[in-house]
Design a protein around this motif. Sequence first.
Motif, PDB file in Angstrom:
ATOM      1  N   ALA A  90       0.841  -1.197   0.000  1.00  0.00           N
ATOM      2  CA  ALA A  90       0.000   0.000   0.000  1.00  0.00           C
ATOM      3  C   ALA A  90       0.874   1.245   0.000  1.00  0.00           C
ATOM      4  O   ALA A  90       1.926   1.282   0.648  1.00  0.00           O
ATOM      5  N   ILE A  91       0.429   2.261  -0.727  1.00  0.00           N
ATOM      6  CA  ILE A  91       1.119   3.541  -0.723  1.00  0.00           C
ATOM      7  C   ILE A  91       0.126   4.644  -0.373  1.00  0.00           C
ATOM      8  O   ILE A  91      -1.085   4.507  -0.564  1.00  0.00           O
ATOM      9  N   PHE A  92       0.670   5.734   0.148  1.00  0.00           N
ATOM     10  CA  PHE A  92      -0.104   6.935   0.458  1.00  0.00           C
ATOM     11  C   PHE A  92       0.422   8.056  -0.447  1.00  0.00           C
ATOM     12  O   PHE A  92       1.338   8.793  -0.063  1.00  0.00           O
ATOM     13  N   PRO A  93      -0.109   8.179  -1.655  1.00  0.00           N
ATOM     14  CA  PRO A  93       0.504   9.055  -2.644  1.00  0.00           C
ATOM     15  C   PRO A  93       0.343  10.554  -2.392  1.00  0.00           C
ATOM     16  O   PRO A  93       0.937  11.347  -3.114  1.00  0.00           O
ATOM     17  N   GLU A  94      -0.438  10.952  -1.371  1.00  0.00           N
ATOM     18  CA  GLU A  94      -0.468  12.377  -1.026  1.00  0.00           C
ATOM     19  C   GLU A  94       0.886  12.822  -0.476  1.00  0.00           C
ATOM     20  O   GLU A  94       1.209  14.002  -0.516  1.00  0.00           O
ATOM     21  N   GLY A  95       1.644  11.876   0.077  1.00  0.00           N
ATOM     22  CA  GLY A  95       2.974  12.201   0.568  1.00  0.00           C
ATOM     23  C   GLY A  95       2.998  12.782   1.960  1.00  0.00           C
ATOM     24  O   GLY A  95       4.063  12.992   2.525  1.00  0.00           O
ATOM     25  N   THR A  96       1.831  13.054   2.544  1.00  0.00           N
ATOM     26  CA  THR A  96       1.744  13.571   3.902  1.00  0.00           C
ATOM     27  C   THR A  96       0.351  13.280   4.423  1.00  0.00           C
ATOM     28  O   THR A  96      -0.524  12.830   3.671  1.00  0.00           O
ATOM     29  N   THR A  97       0.151  13.495   5.710  1.00  0.00           N
ATOM     30  CA  THR A  97      -1.155  13.238   6.312  1.00  0.00           C
ATOM     31  C   THR A  97      -2.028  14.482   6.254  1.00  0.00           C
ATOM     32  O   THR A  97      -1.534  15.611   6.274  1.00  0.00           O
ATOM     33  N   THR A  98      -3.356  14.267   6.198  1.00  0.00           N
ATOM     34  CA  THR A  98      -4.299  15.384   6.149  1.00  0.00           C
ATOM     35  C   THR A  98      -5.306  15.244   7.285  1.00  0.00           C
ATOM     36  O   THR A  98      -5.069  14.519   8.252  1.00  0.00           O
TER      37      THR A  98
END
Length: 289
Positions: A158-166
């Motif tokens: 799994a990846i989190f492509p936003e690159g940061t948390t929101t």
Amino acid sequence: MAAVADSRRAAAAEGIPTQFTLAEQARAWLRIAMLLGAVLVFVPLHYLFRLFRLPSPWPRQFLGTAARICGARVRRVGTHLKRDVFYVSNHISWIDILALGGASGTAFVAKAEIGEAPVVGWLAGLNRTVYVKRENRLGVAEQINQLRDALADNWAIAIFPEGTTTDGKSLLPFKTPMLRVLEPPPPGVLVQPVMLDYGRVGEEIGWIGQERGLNNARRVLGRKGSFELRIHFLEPFHPRDFPGRKAIAAESRRRIEEALVGALGHPLQPFRYAEEAIGYRPTPPISPP
């Protein structure tokens, strides 16, 4: 009461350390003790299975247990693929790794700050998390090689492509370098978008702005009660139907946005604490004096 909570959350996002009550400190320490107890149970079992070269179910069991200890009551919505899958998810908290890993058994790509978080980083590393650094010390090529190895070893990543948390009410542009592993896509691998929904507590749980990781962990562990986290496993698609990493990112984001708007019941809001996400640009050369 809500106004006080909003004020504390806003101060934390500005990098101001939170002043915790005795009750919050007691709850945090109790949960830390429970996490350590889970470590003492699951980690030896994991190494025992590894010693005999057996597939170990214990990282997944531990991550799910840890998410529950931290207060998350995970509810899976939809059907998740169990292997040969590349999950693409929105990102709100370090709890995402615990909950999604426990729900699906996936390995992760996450920002290096997660790996440096006390206890959580080390334990996530047992699940073969691939960490990427903002300053790009490893370089894209090596990161992609790590990603291919993780996908081959774990069958799911799994990846989190936003690159940061929101904050759970926003969705940042998706970064595409880590999707290069799908150019061309490995045989039989599908992409499955995932939408994480913390509901009304998203902003409180979210690790946003300039807040330090330890402060956020103490805030989450010190919370009273539990919170629901719905993990929506959306309809998967074949990456060959959307050639190129930009097309894959765009289609994944479109599906996640549609699901998130449906869960919120209103359009997404601009993210107030946007900061530069994980950078992959090479360091510019230093000009000679």
